[in-house]
Design a protein around this motif. Structure first.
Motif, PDB file in Angstrom:
ATOM      1  N   ILE A 130      23.300 -29.910  28.967  1.00  0.00           N
ATOM      2  CA  ILE A 130      21.924 -30.215  29.366  1.00  0.00           C
ATOM      3  C   ILE A 130      21.584 -29.465  30.649  1.00  0.00           C
ATOM      4  N   GLU A 131      22.490 -29.504  31.628  1.00  0.00           N
ATOM      5  CA  GLU A 131      22.267 -28.796  32.898  1.00  0.00           C
ATOM      6  C   GLU A 131      22.113 -27.299  32.690  1.00  0.00           C
ATOM      7  N   GLN A 132      22.967 -26.709  31.835  1.00  0.00           N
ATOM      8  CA  GLN A 132      22.871 -25.274  31.547  1.00  0.00           C
ATOM      9  C   GLN A 132      21.530 -24.945  30.898  1.00  0.00           C
ATOM     10  N   HIS A 133      21.123 -25.744  29.933  1.00  0.00           N
ATOM     11  CA  HIS A 133      19.849 -25.511  29.257  1.00  0.00           C
ATOM     12  C   HIS A 133      18.689 -25.598  30.247  1.00  0.00           C
ATOM     13  N   LEU A 134      18.655 -26.668  31.040  1.00  0.00           N
ATOM     14  CA  LEU A 134      17.540 -26.856  31.974  1.00  0.00           C
ATOM     15  C   LEU A 134      17.509 -25.794  33.069  1.00  0.00           C
ATOM     16  N   GLU A 135      18.675 -25.268  33.431  1.00  0.00           N
ATOM     17  CA  GLU A 135      18.736 -24.186  34.418  1.00  0.00           C
ATOM     18  C   GLU A 135      17.968 -22.956  33.923  1.00  0.00           C
ATOM     19  N   LEU A 136      17.955 -22.744  32.629  1.00  0.00           N
ATOM     20  CA  LEU A 136      17.220 -21.631  32.028  1.00  0.00           C
ATOM     21  C   LEU A 136      15.799 -22.042  31.635  1.00  0.00           C
ATOM     22  N   LEU A 137      15.646 -23.213  31.015  1.00  0.00           N
ATOM     23  CA  LEU A 137      14.355 -23.612  30.449  1.00  0.00           C
ATOM     24  C   LEU A 137      13.304 -23.975  31.498  1.00  0.00           C
ATOM     25  N   ARG A 138      13.696 -24.604  32.595  1.00  0.00           N
ATOM     26  CA  ARG A 138      12.708 -24.971  33.621  1.00  0.00           C
ATOM     27  C   ARG A 138      11.989 -23.751  34.178  1.00  0.00           C
ATOM     28  N   PRO A 139      12.724 -22.737  34.695  1.00  0.00           N
ATOM     29  CA  PRO A 139      12.005 -21.558  35.194  1.00  0.00           C
ATOM     30  C   PRO A 139      11.315 -20.763  34.084  1.00  0.00           C
ATOM     31  N   MET A 140      11.880 -20.810  32.893  1.00  0.00           N
ATOM     32  CA  MET A 140      11.251 -20.107  31.767  1.00  0.00           C
ATOM     33  C   MET A 140       9.856 -20.662  31.511  1.00  0.00           C
ATOM     34  N   LEU A 141       9.738 -21.983  31.441  1.00  0.00           N
ATOM     35  CA  LEU A 141       8.439 -22.599  31.206  1.00  0.00           C
ATOM     36  C   LEU A 141       7.511 -22.391  32.402  1.00  0.00           C
ATOM     37  N   ALA A 142       8.050 -22.487  33.615  1.00  0.00           N
ATOM     38  CA  ALA A 142       7.241 -22.301  34.825  1.00  0.00           C
ATOM     39  C   ALA A 142       6.680 -20.888  34.922  1.00  0.00           C
ATOM     40  N   ASN A 143       7.394 -19.900  34.373  1.00  0.00           N
ATOM     41  CA  ASN A 143       6.970 -18.497  34.439  1.00  0.00           C
ATOM     42  C   ASN A 143       6.395 -17.999  33.114  1.00  0.00           C
ATOM     43  N   TYR A 144       5.967 -18.909  32.264  1.00  0.00           N
ATOM     44  CA  TYR A 144       5.399 -18.569  30.952  1.00  0.00           C
ATOM     45  C   TYR A 144       4.370 -17.456  31.087  1.00  0.00           C
ATOM     46  N   PRO A 145       4.410 -16.422  30.286  1.00  0.00           N
ATOM     47  CA  PRO A 145       5.277 -16.105  29.160  1.00  0.00           C
ATOM     48  C   PRO A 145       6.358 -15.083  29.487  1.00  0.00           C
ATOM     49  N   ALA A 146       6.845 -15.043  30.721  1.00  0.00           N
ATOM     50  CA  ALA A 146       7.851 -14.059  31.117  1.00  0.00           C
ATOM     51  C   ALA A 146       9.159 -14.270  30.345  1.00  0.00           C
ATOM     52  N   ILE A 147       9.871 -13.182  30.123  1.00  0.00           N
ATOM     53  CA  ILE A 147      11.165 -13.214  29.450  1.00  0.00           C
ATOM     54  C   ILE A 147      12.229 -13.519  30.498  1.00  0.00           C
ATOM     55  N   PRO A 148      13.097 -14.491  30.248  1.00  0.00           N
ATOM     56  CA  PRO A 148      14.158 -14.809  31.218  1.00  0.00           C
ATOM     57  C   PRO A 148      15.149 -13.645  31.370  1.00  0.00           C
ATOM     58  N   ALA A 149      15.761 -13.571  32.536  1.00  0.00           N
ATOM     59  CA  ALA A 149      16.775 -12.536  32.788  1.00  0.00           C
ATOM     60  C   ALA A 149      17.890 -12.658  31.760  1.00  0.00           C
ATOM     61  N   GLY A 150      18.373 -11.511  31.297  1.00  0.00           N
ATOM     62  CA  GLY A 150      19.453 -11.481  30.317  1.00  0.00           C
ATOM     63  C   GLY A 150      18.979 -11.456  28.878  1.00  0.00           C
ATOM     64  N   TYR A 151      17.688 -11.600  28.662  1.00  0.00           N
ATOM     65  CA  TYR A 151      17.121 -11.598  27.312  1.00  0.00           C
ATOM     66  C   TYR A 151      16.180 -10.417  27.141  1.00  0.00           C
ATOM     67  N   GLN A 152      16.054  -9.937  25.917  1.00  0.00           N
ATOM     68  CA  GLN A 152      15.150  -8.841  25.578  1.00  0.00           C
ATOM     69  C   GLN A 152      14.136  -9.346  24.567  1.00  0.00           C
ATOM     70  N   GLY A 153      12.900  -8.986  24.753  1.00  0.00           N
ATOM     71  CA  GLY A 153      11.875  -9.467  23.824  1.00  0.00           C
ATOM     72  C   GLY A 153      10.752  -8.470  23.736  1.00  0.00           C
ATOM     73  N   TRP A 154       9.868  -8.732  22.980  1.00  0.00           N
ATOM     74  CA  TRP A 154       9.713  -9.839  22.052  1.00  0.00           C
ATOM     75  C   TRP A 154       9.977  -9.377  20.638  1.00  0.00           C
ATOM     76  N   TRP A 155      10.594 -10.251  19.828  1.00  0.00           N
ATOM     77  CA  TRP A 155      10.927  -9.969  18.444  1.00  0.00           C
ATOM     78  C   TRP A 155      10.262 -11.006  17.554  1.00  0.00           C
ATOM     79  N   ARG A 156       9.734 -10.551  16.418  1.00  0.00           N
ATOM     80  CA  ARG A 156       9.103 -11.487  15.475  1.00  0.00           C
ATOM     81  C   ARG A 156       9.433 -11.070  14.048  1.00  0.00           C
TER      82      ARG A 156
END
Length: 122
Positions: free
Chosen positions: A95-121
Motif C-alpha cells: 500500500i505504501e509503495q503504491h501510494l508513494e507513486l499514485l499520490r503525486p501521479m494524481l496531483a500532477n495529472y496528466p503527467a507521466i510518473p518518472a520511470g514510465y513511458q507513455g502514452w500507449w493505447r
C-alpha cells in the motif's frame, strides 16, 4: 498498442515501465503500467500490469507493445487512488509503495510518473 504523444483520457491510455517485461508460463508476458481513469466523475490514478498471451514470447518491451492488440480487458489494476481513498493491496508495505507513486501521479495529472513511458493505447 499505439504510441501517442498527446494525453486524452477518453482514449484510455497507459504509461509503461519498459524495463519491467516479464514472461510467465509458456506464452504469457506482462509489463508494469500506470493509467488514469474516471470513476463516477472523479479522476483516479491506477497502478497494475498489462498482460497478453503471445507466441512466441516477446524479446523486449517494444515487441510486446507492438504485438499487444487486444485491449478489451484493459489493465489489471493492483491499486487505485482517488485523492481520498485507496483500493487495492492488503499488505501495508505494498500500500505504501503504491501510494508513494499514485499520490503525486494524481496531483500532477496528466503527467507521466518518472520511470514510465507513455502514452500507449489500444
Amino acid at each position: 498498442m499505439i504510441r501517442e504523444d498527446k494525453f486524452l483520457i477518453s482514449r484510455r491510455p497507459y504509461a509503461v515501465d519498459l524495463g519491467s517485461l516479464r514472461a510467465w508460463g509458456e506464452h504469457w508476458a506482462s509489463i508494469d503500467a500506470v493509467w488514469f481513469r474516471r470513476r463516477k466523475g472523479i479522476t483516479v490514478a491506477c497502478i497494475g500490469t498489462l498482460r497478453d498471451l503471445q507466441n512466441p514470447l516477446p524479446k523486449d518491451a517494444a515487441e510486446f507493445l507492438a504485438r499487444h492488440d487486444d485491449g478489451r480487458y484493459g489493465g489489471d489494476c493492483d491499486g487505485r487512488w482517488d485523492g481520498e481513498r485507496y483500493w487495492g493491496a492488503q499488505k501495508p508495505e505494498v500500500i505504501e509503495q503504491h501510494l508513494e507513486l499514485l499520490r503525486p501521479m494524481l496531483a500532477n495529472y496528466p503527467a507521466i510518473p518518472a520511470g514510465y513511458q507513455g502514452w500507449w493505447r489500444f
